[in-house]
Design a protein around this motif. Structure first.
Motif, PDB file in Angstrom:
ATOM      1  N   TYR A  63       0.833  -1.404  -0.075  1.00  0.00           N
ATOM      2  CA  TYR A  63       0.169   0.048  -0.158  1.00  0.00           C
ATOM      3  C   TYR A  63       0.790   1.054  -0.103  1.00  0.00           C
ATOM      4  CZ  TYR A  63      -3.254   3.613   1.660  1.00  0.00           C
ATOM      5  OH  TYR A  63      -3.875   4.740   1.677  1.00  0.00           O
ATOM      6  N   HIS A  64       1.720   1.365   0.772  1.00  0.00           N
ATOM      7  CA  HIS A  64       2.725   2.363   0.944  1.00  0.00           C
ATOM      8  C   HIS A  64       3.687   2.828   0.111  1.00  0.00           C
ATOM      9  CE1 HIS A  64       4.789   5.508   3.383  1.00  0.00           C
ATOM     10  NE2 HIS A  64       5.725   5.130   3.465  1.00  0.00           N
ATOM     11  N   GLY A  65       4.300   1.584  -0.875  1.00  0.00           N
ATOM     12  CA  GLY A  65       5.313   1.814  -1.809  1.00  0.00           C
ATOM     13  C   GLY A  65       6.402   1.760  -1.817  1.00  0.00           C
ATOM     14  N   HIS A  66       6.848   1.543  -0.533  1.00  0.00           N
ATOM     15  CA  HIS A  66       8.135   0.855  -0.137  1.00  0.00           C
ATOM     16  C   HIS A  66       8.348   0.442   1.144  1.00  0.00           C
ATOM     17  CE1 HIS A  66       8.809   5.479   1.008  1.00  0.00           C
ATOM     18  NE2 HIS A  66       8.813   4.761   2.215  1.00  0.00           N
ATOM     19  N   ILE A  67       9.462  -0.095   1.311  1.00  0.00           N
ATOM     20  CA  ILE A  67       9.598  -0.586   2.840  1.00  0.00           C
ATOM     21  C   ILE A  67      10.596   0.548   3.416  1.00  0.00           C
ATOM     22  CG2 ILE A  67      11.680  -1.918   1.937  1.00  0.00           C
ATOM     23  CD1 ILE A  67      10.076  -3.321   4.807  1.00  0.00           C
ATOM     24  N   CYS A  68      10.335   0.765   4.603  1.00  0.00           N
ATOM     25  CA  CYS A  68      10.771   1.721   5.357  1.00  0.00           C
ATOM     26  C   CYS A  68      10.718   1.383   7.125  1.00  0.00           C
ATOM     27  CB  CYS A  68      10.420   3.069   5.000  1.00  0.00           C
ATOM     28  SG  CYS A  68       8.429   3.239   5.551  1.00  0.00           S
ATOM     29  N   GLY A  69      11.437   2.190   7.812  1.00  0.00           N
ATOM     30  CA  GLY A  69      11.241   2.085   9.217  1.00  0.00           C
ATOM     31  C   GLY A  69       9.807   2.209   9.726  1.00  0.00           C
ATOM     32  N   GLY A  70       9.345   3.314   8.949  1.00  0.00           N
ATOM     33  CA  GLY A  70       7.805   3.492   9.428  1.00  0.00           C
ATOM     34  C   GLY A  70       6.933   2.370   9.215  1.00  0.00           C
ATOM     35  N   GLN A  71       7.222   1.550   8.107  1.00  0.00           N
ATOM     36  CA  GLN A  71       6.385   0.287   7.752  1.00  0.00           C
ATOM     37  C   GLN A  71       6.566  -0.560   9.088  1.00  0.00           C
ATOM     38  OE1 GLN A  71       3.920   1.044   5.659  1.00  0.00           O
ATOM     39  NE2 GLN A  71       5.030   2.844   5.866  1.00  0.00           N
ATOM     40  N   ILE A  72       7.841  -0.731   9.300  1.00  0.00           N
ATOM     41  CA  ILE A  72       8.095  -2.022  10.152  1.00  0.00           C
ATOM     42  C   ILE A  72       7.300  -1.641  11.715  1.00  0.00           C
ATOM     43  CG2 ILE A  72       9.743  -3.165  11.616  1.00  0.00           C
ATOM     44  CD1 ILE A  72      11.677  -2.732   8.938  1.00  0.00           C
ATOM     45  N   ARG A 119       2.992  10.800   8.517  1.00  0.00           N
ATOM     46  CA  ARG A 119       4.169  10.078   7.709  1.00  0.00           C
ATOM     47  C   ARG A 119       3.979   8.515   7.615  1.00  0.00           C
ATOM     48  NH1 ARG A 119       8.396  13.144   6.322  1.00  0.00           N
ATOM     49  NH2 ARG A 119       8.326  15.045   6.998  1.00  0.00           N
ATOM     50  N   CYS A 120       5.068   8.019   7.120  1.00  0.00           N
ATOM     51  CA  CYS A 120       5.118   6.601   6.790  1.00  0.00           C
ATOM     52  C   CYS A 120       4.374   5.569   7.659  1.00  0.00           C
ATOM     53  CB  CYS A 120       6.654   6.253   6.599  1.00  0.00           C
ATOM     54  SG  CYS A 120       7.460   6.797   5.359  1.00  0.00           S
ATOM     55  N   LEU A 121       4.525   5.728   8.956  1.00  0.00           N
ATOM     56  CA  LEU A 121       3.686   4.791   9.796  1.00  0.00           C
ATOM     57  C   LEU A 121       2.388   4.798   9.895  1.00  0.00           C
ATOM     58  CD1 LEU A 121       4.461   5.128  13.623  1.00  0.00           C
ATOM     59  CD2 LEU A 121       4.133   7.096  12.006  1.00  0.00           C
TER      60      LEU A 121
HETATM   61 ZN   LIG Z   1       7.860   5.108   4.124  1.00  0.00          ZN
END
Ligand SMILES: [Zn+2]
Ligand SMILES: [Zn+2]
Length: 184
Positions: free
Chosen positions: A14-23, A55-57
């Motif tokens: 959904y978000h479009g990339h893996i990042c610390g925020g997703q984790i 933001r990401c999370l």
């Molecule tokens: Zn992100």
């Protein structure tokens, strides 16, 4: 309940990339739901989440819980914090989780590995809180609607401002975030 891997996969898609925020967001949402006794947050109608940044999370919390801004079960507060509060409307219990800013991955590190080495107790600050969710903030049909006396636009959900008996929208009463393009 989905596995962590499934939830992370959905969040990244959904978000479009893996990042610390997703984790962090996935872990936060799983922890919040679990602490509130909600096994399958997407199938549970009584969950409301207040996110404290855009933001990401925020995206990960949305995909794990199924809560959406347009469904009124995801509320955004512009605090600029990596934090969220999970509210179980059925029990009245609420859990606020804030991620600990000390854990920041160095450049180039494997994010999944980096974060999996940090247990929840270290990664998060967790507090039991109370949230007074107002009836006009709940999902469902608008309970109140009025019309601004100045711009004549419709204002839903009790967001009108009444001063000296005069009803206005917030933009007309207190100034808007926009101005007309032909104004200086
Ligand atoms: Zn992100
Ligand atoms: Zn107005």
């Amino acid at each position: 309940m989905n596995t962590f891997q499934q939830d992370l996969q959905d969040a990244v898609a959904y978000h479009g990339h893996i990042c610390g925020g997703q984790i962090i967001g996935v872990r936060m949402a799983r922890m919040g739901s679990k602490m509130l006794g909600i096994d399958s947050p997407k199938d549970f109608r009584g969950l409301i989440v207040y996110v404290e940044c855009d933001r990401c999370l925020t995206d990960a919390i949305g995909t794990v819980t199924g809560c959406k801004l347009g469904r009124r079960n995801l509320k955004w507060l512009d605090y600029g914090k990596s934090a969220a509060t999970f509210v179980n409307l059925e029990t009245g219990e609420s859990i606020r989780i804030c991620s600990d800013a000390r854990h920041y991955p160095p450049e180039g590190v494997d994010l999944i590995e980096f974060y999996s080495a940090i247990p929840d107790e270290e990664l998060f600050r967790v507090t039991r809180v109370k949230v007074d969710v107002q009836p006009e903030d709940l999902p469902g049909k608008p309970l109140i609607a009025s019309v601004c006396s100045e711009c004549e636009e419709r204002v839903m959900d009790g967001r009108q401002v009444v001063r000296d008996g005069i009803v206005k929208c917030k933009a007309c009463a207190d100034g808007a975030y926009y101005r007309l393009a032909d104004e200086a």
